[in-house]
Design an enzyme around this catalytic site. Structure first.
Site, PDB file in Angstrom:
ATOM      1  N   GLN A 108      26.916  30.576  -7.724  1.00  0.00           N
ATOM      2  CA  GLN A 108      27.881  30.103  -6.765  1.00  0.00           C
ATOM      3  C   GLN A 108      27.610  30.691  -5.376  1.00  0.00           C
ATOM      4  OE1 GLN A 108      31.128  30.807 -10.235  1.00  0.00           O
ATOM      5  NE2 GLN A 108      32.056  30.212  -8.311  1.00  0.00           N
ATOM      6  N   ARG A 150      38.978  31.340 -11.724  1.00  0.00           N
ATOM      7  CA  ARG A 150      39.626  30.343 -10.898  1.00  0.00           C
ATOM      8  C   ARG A 150      40.921  30.869 -10.280  1.00  0.00           C
ATOM      9  NH1 ARG A 150      39.527  23.959 -12.385  1.00  0.00           N
ATOM     10  NH2 ARG A 150      40.322  23.255 -10.382  1.00  0.00           N
ATOM     11  N   CYS A 151      40.882  32.058  -9.672  1.00  0.00           N
ATOM     12  CA  CYS A 151      42.144  32.592  -9.196  1.00  0.00           C
ATOM     13  C   CYS A 151      41.996  33.456  -7.969  1.00  0.00           C
ATOM     14  CB  CYS A 151      42.804  33.417 -10.284  1.00  0.00           C
ATOM     15  SG  CYS A 151      41.929  34.969 -10.530  1.00  0.00           S
ATOM     16  N   GLU A 187      42.081  26.681  -6.669  1.00  0.00           N
ATOM     17  CA  GLU A 187      42.549  27.597  -7.708  1.00  0.00           C
ATOM     18  C   GLU A 187      44.047  27.735  -7.817  1.00  0.00           C
ATOM     19  OE1 GLU A 187      38.849  30.651  -7.689  1.00  0.00           O
ATOM     20  OE2 GLU A 187      40.262  30.781  -6.035  1.00  0.00           O
TER      21      GLU A 187
END
Lengths: 156, 788, 290
Positions: B222, B372-373, B742
């Site tokens: 990423q 995802r946060c 997110e």
């Protein structure tokens, strides 16, 4: 062992080890990399292809079992430059994000719509319950499949 | 949605169909495992069955006898090049391959290099390792007790398993406020270890070309530029200079934070390629991915929330024990070992707060990455939303009313929280009201009362979260010293089309479309005429990558800023072409017009052509710009979610009957894509709330190390998400956008947990830790005297 | 994820298959649907030197009623069983069961024969066959024999099949009038094995009492369990809240669950109680409708 099969309408022949998984035959020998691998316990469905018209998890089939059979992968959906209504609907309804589960979803849906031309939302959810997605939350995939069903019924 | 551009141009607000889709629906994406290079070798990794053990002996003889196996690489081999250990993103150290001992089950122990994938697997099955088991430390509380076995014996002078202590906030003021409050609720909350489990696992192809003296790595990453720099710093001593390293992040099948860390497999593949001069492919299988790759969460939280008896919240105090596994390999900005956990005052105007977190080593895989946060924001939101609900129920005040009473008010923005964050904008009451209207809140409460009288269990849970994304301002944010700006480089061609490259890397978020839309909005060049590229470090401008919802806030801003530079130059060209002064020109998307002279105009395409054929004297030719955007602040998306559950008192099953999500991410680039992000995020909030957990027995054996027991929801388990939005732009962001990827994973688990507790409150239940499994609910029901 | 190497055989007849198995002995495994065998091979939990693929044998995929039985060929795919209108209308317990085997894709290859022959107490069909009072037809070098389902499951992953026998057919007695059945499975998600599951087959008398009851329990013991005490308690009784409660408690008492990630012993036992009660109610509704 010799294996002879039909892949997306074309004949194919090769000498393979019995233990070669069908998904590896497709991806490595045939270089059809649209079929993906996402797990090792037959759960995720990213490897779904059609074998004699039935959607199966190609990671859990030996290539030699496909001898004499007709296979269809995602690469076979587009015919003569024309996309299948499912492919168009997945695009129009935003039924994909990273695209990794998408070929499996398309192949499962393709076979499903041949059996059920006017599926309810629940019908679609059950039909794709062997295909995992992490990105979309499934809502738009269901919409895409129902949208494609309507297109096909309308003569697309 | 208000749009300033036509659908043909496709700027902000249009639900443009995605430009990346045509290849994916044909199965023509290029994911790392799709790439095959001539002469490519394969790597398979031998892993430890023990959670903690000394390595006595590694016998590779049988493996080397397997046809096709070329080499077996061990820690001893890498030690010769000082590559057996490497730094983590938090400046701790981690093993690439062990020399002395293994510290978690499934740790990499040796790597087999072979001419085919199948031969490598056969070789790996033949490597014989002799271990001498050592005492295993699994419980982080026990890890910190005096006398616990010291795990990091590699660190000279380390006498315990304590990694760091971090605290934030005014402790004295908080202690005082709590002591003086009318009501305090205290709760232990455990948020277990989970794993992002994107459908594509991690992998790479490392290709060191001896002739070109260049290393190219196709990699599931990423953050390609950061990886390149890290490789150059770590392996510089074996001759890998940064200009000789190219990282290609092609199509990525989901990231969610799991593809940020540098995994040992990548480094071993690079080493193997450098040694052999051949391309080396390493693709992990799913069980390796779940058992060895960086996990998320694993926070043991004790929270106290205080209020006045009229329901006004006063103070929050949190103590947390963070289980990091055997090394701190979290992916946080370096100043914040607990990430942005101190956004835990949430959407409420809490006047005093104090947070402390202690990190501990255990015999588990390393990590602490985001699932995802953003950075630890789910942990923060779950805590404050559970505690708020607990307090509301305790005071017998409706949880929606309680939140409304305590929300930060619109006129308080920009709002400085008690823990020092400056929230850019918000309209929390507006989002909650919209959610309540959409779900029919009052009717649901009436229905709940009727059902309760009949002994039926129905619950309504709310989560009104504030997210914190867009890391981040260079003053406070860096990863391994690299500041967290991001970049856009745009070049307009003579025929008016453009190419734009970014320092971020989409893993499904649709950047090829959304970035083009931002540029279309700014320049009036149709989005379809703008080619967007990311992920190749040889061509893309430097950036810190895509995670923590930072792309729109940072790179999206860079896109706008770069486009404005292009527009400024185009304006000069237009003035030159129209023979007027710049001040005489107006701009509408795609066109400069002369003030008061209708019909006298030049399009952006005219300007582009002129940039190469008729540029003003004294000005450079060409039409391009680059922007490295250093955000002045983070952005604060927010929302309110309301969840309705029905509980089967016979089986303990929790069924989510309805779930309404109202999200506010500021100005919306593509409503269709935003909604898709919310759907996916909600599903990755549902999963930890009800299904997912990676746990360990007392010997450190992983439970939940395959998809048999690590349960990803299918379309049948996933509810039909109902979504809506409000729009409260970010005042400091060039296009007023905040990021959305997110939010739903951050806000959803608390809504579900709150709904379940709400359903059972009248029985005496006060809290339930996620995942809320039927077995857990059944146990609570029977303990409280409820049967079917 | 890569199986160990093996030799592959494709017998064209039952006789060829059993001769192969007799010759190859313990080193051979039968491949039908492969949806249990191949996952085990990929994890190298089993490494047979020989795989005997019986999918090429003709005549093992019949599905028809004859001689008082529903005769199901061992190679009938779960998906075909699920779609059969004969099965749906007259064997609702079997239909219910097919729908919860793994997921729809696995069901396109998985076979009923394999589901039984694999001997996994977590599989769904064993309990259903116990409730239906089925029998299994096995063929080996010594000929054909019929094995009552109550003798078929001998231990975890062990059946009464000899190493050189293959299962060719499953025979379910055609139910009398006023029969109905139901299968209720608690699974954590689609595709999971049962946390616990109950199969119930009932036949009611004209007077509305229970003439016959079959109750099978899934994944709560080392083998599938026939809840004989619960069945006996129901015979001759009218089905009401009291008799159902009692039978459900008997079924729970018969369960021997083990604790695992799906739940505790107490939870699984109580699930059997709850699911038995619900399955009895549904089976009774269907029996009354017949």
């Amino acid at each position: 062992m010799r294996v002879q099969l039909s892949i997306n309408g074309d004949k194919y022949e090769a000498d393979v080890e019995p233990r070669l998984l069908l998904v590896h035959l497709l991806r490595e020998n045939l270089r059809l990399t649209g079929t993906h691998i996402g797990c090792d316990t037959t759960h995720c469905g990213a490897c779904t292809v059609l074998m004699d018209g039935r959607p199966v998890k190609s990671c859990t089939v030996f290539a030699v079992q496909a001898h004499g059979r007709q296979l269809m992968t995602v690469e076979g959906l587009e015919q003569d430059g024309k996309l299948h209504p499912l492919q168009e609907s997945f695009m129009s309804e935003h039924g994909l994000q990273c695209g990794y589960c998408t070929p499996g979803m398309l192949m499962t849906s393709y076979a499903f719509l041949q059996k059920n031309q006017a599926p309810s939302e629940d019908d679609v959810r059950t039909a794709i319950s062997g295909n995992l997605c992490r990105c979309t939350g499934y809502v738009n995939i269901v919409k895409a499949v129902q949208h494609a069903a309507a297109k096909i019924a309308g003569g697309a | 949605m208000d749009t300033r551009t036509t659908p043909e141009v496709g700027g902000m607000g249009h639900s443009l169909k995605r430009k990346e889709d045509p290849r994916f629906i044909r199965g023509r994406g290029t994911y790392v495992d799709d790439v095959q290079l001539p002469g490519m070798l394969y790597l398979d990794i031998v892993r430890s069955p023990h959670a903690h053990a000394r390595i006595v002996k590694i016998d590779s003889s049988k493996a080397l006898a397997v046809p096709g196996v070329l080499a077996v690489i061990t820690g001893q081999d890498l030690a010769k090049y000082n590559l057996h250990w490497m730094p983590t993103l938090m400046s701790d150290t981690q093993m690439v391959l062990p020399v002395e001992k293994v510290m978690y089950q499934a740790q990499e122990v040796a790597a087999v290099l072979a001419t085919s994938r199948y031969a490598a697997a056969d070789g790996a099955a033949q490597v014989e390792v002799e271990y001498d088991p050592l005492p295993v430390v699994v419980d982080p509380h026990k890890a910190l007790e005096p006398g616990a076995p010291v795990l990091r014996t590699d660190k000279k002078d380390k006498k315990d398993n304590h990694i760091w202590h971090w605290e934030w906030g005014d402790k004295a003021a908080t202690d005082r406020a709590i002591a003086e409050s009318d009501v305090t609720v205290k709760q232990d909350i455990y948020i277990p270890r989970i794993h992002v489990a994107s459908i594509e696992t991690c992998g790479c192809i490392a290709h060191f070309d001896k002739v070109m003296d260049k290393l190219t790595v196709w990699m599931t990453t990423q953050a390609p530029h950061a990886i390149r720099t890290v490789f150059a710093l770590v392996a510089g001593h074996v001759g890998l200079a940064e200009h000789k390293i190219r990282i290609i992040s092609p199509d990525i099948g989901g990231g969610f934070g799991g593809k940020v860390p540098v995994y040992p497999g990548y480094v071993i593949a690079v080493a193997a390629s450098v040694l052999t001069g051949k391309p080396v492919k390493w693709i992990e299988d799913r069980m390796e991915n779940l058992q060895a790759d960086s996990f998320a969460r694993d926070y043991h939280i004790t929270a106290e929330l205080a209020a006045k008896k009229d329901g006004t919240l006063t103070a929050l105090r949190i103590k947390t024990l963070a289980d990091h596994g055997y090394t701190d390999a979290a992916a946080n900005p370096s100043k914040f070992p607990a990430g942005l956990f101190h956004v835990c005052t949430g959407s409420y105007d809490l006047k005093a707060a104090h947070v402390e977190v202690d990190g501990a080593y255990t015999n588990k895989p390393p990590g602490g990455i985001a699932y995802r946060c953003s950075f630890r924001v789910t942990e923060a939101v779950h805590t404050i939303e559970r505690m708020t609900d607990l307090m509301a129920h305790q005071l017998n005040i409706d949880p929606a009313e309680f939140r409304m009473k305590n929300f930060v008010k619109p006129e308080q923005f920009p709002y400085k929280s008690a823990l020092g964050w400056e929230y850019d904008s918000g309209n929390y009451a507006g989002a909650l009201k919209k959610a309540m209207d959409m779900i029919g809140y009052a009717d649901l409460r009436r229905e709940q009362a009727e059902k309760r009288a009949r002994g039926e269990l129905m619950g309504i849970g709310i989560s009104s979260f504030t997210e914190i994304v867009g890391a981040g301002p260079s003053k406070h944010f860096d990863i391994l010293g690299l500041k967290m700006f991001d970049s856009c480089e745009i070049r307009v061609h003579p025929t008016g089309k453009a190419i734009a490259r970014f320092g971020t890397k989409s893993q499904g978020q649709g950047h090829e479309t959304t970035y083009a839309q931002i540029l279309a909005e700014e320049l009036g060049i149709p989005a379809k005429d703008i080619q967007v590229e990311e992920g190749d470090t040889d061509t893309a401008p430097y950036g810190l990558g895509t995670y923590a919802s930072r792309s729109t806030p940072v790179a999206g801003a860079a896109a706008a800023m770069a486009a404005r530079k292009v527009r400024d130059k185009a304006k000069k060209i237009a003035a030159h072409l129209l023979e007027v002064a710049e001040d005489d020109l107006d701009w509408e998307p795609g066109k400069f017009t002369v003030k008061g002279v209708p019909g006298k105009s030049k399009t952006i395409q005219d300007c582009a052509f002129a940039a190469y054929t008729n540029h003003p004297q004294g000005m450079e030719a060409g039409l391009e710009a680059v922007s490295y955007y250093d955000p002045p602040n983070l952005t604060y998306p927010f929302g309110s979610y309301i969840c309705v559950v029905d509980i089967d008192s016979g089986t303990g099953e929790v069924k989510v009957r309805r779930f309404v999500a109202i999200d506010d991410c500021g100005n919306i680039i593509n409503p269709m894509i935003v909604q898709g992000q919310v759907h996916g995020g909600l599903t990755m909030g549902l999963a930890p709330a009800l299904y997912e957990e990676i746990s360990y027995d007392e010997h450190g054996n992983v439970q939940g190390g395959s998809f048999i027991d690590y349960l990803l929801p299918t379309a049948v388990e996933t509810p039909k998400w109902e979504t809506g939005h409000t729009i409260t732009p970010s005042p400091h962001h060039p296009i007023g956008a905040k990021g959305i990827g997110e939010s739903a994973t951050v806000g959803a688990p608390a809504a579900i947990a709150n709904a379940v507790v709400d359903a059972l409150w009248h029985l005496g239940v006060r809290h339930i830790d996620i995942p809320i499994t039927p077995a857990k609910v059944w146990k609570l029901l029977r303990q409280h005297g409820v049967t079917d | 994820m890569i199986p160990a190497a093996f030799e592959y055989h494709t017998p064209g007849s039952v006789g060829e298959a059993t001769a192969l198995l007799a010759r190859l002995g313990e080193d051979a495994k039968v491949l039908s649907g492969g949806q249990s065998l191949i996952p085990l091979m990929k994890l190298r939990l089993t490494t047979p030197r020989h795989v005997v693929d019986i999918n090429g044998i003709q005549g093992l995929d019949g599905l028809r009623e004859a001689d008082g039985f529903l005769r199901i060929g061992a190679l009938v795919r779960e998906a075909d069983l699920e779609e059969s209108s004969l099965v749906r209308s007259r064997y609702p317990l079997l239909h219910d069961t097919c729908k919860v085997i793994a997921d729809p894709l696995v069901r396109n290859l998985a076979t009923l024969g394999g589901n039984l022959a694999h001997g996994d107490p977590a599989n769904d069909h064993p309990a259903t066959m116990l409730a239906l009072g089925a029998e299994v037809v096995a063929v080996g070098p010594r000929g054909e024999r019929r094995i009552p389902i109550t003798s078929f499951f001998t231990g975890p992953f062990a059946t009464a099949l000899a190493g050189d026998e293959i299962l060719v057919e499953i025979r379910v007695p055609v139910p009398p009038a006023r029969s109905g059945g139901a299968y209720l499975k608690l699974e954590r998600k689609v595709g999971d094995f049962a946390t616990a599951a109950v199969a119930v087959q009932l036949t009611l008398s004209a007077a509305g009492t229970v003439e016959n009851a079959g109750i099978g329990l899934t994944n709560v013991g080392l083998t599938p369990i026939k809840a004989t005490a619960a069945e006996a308690a129901l015979r001759g009784q009218r089905l009401d809240a009291t008799t159902i409660k009692h039978a459900a408690e008997q079924a729970a008492a018969a369960a021997q669950p083990a604790e695992d990630l799906r739940g505790s012993v107490e939870y699984k036992r109580d699930l059997i109680r709850v699911l038995t009660g619900r399955a009895l109610r549904r089976a009774a509704e269907r029996a009354a409708g017949q």
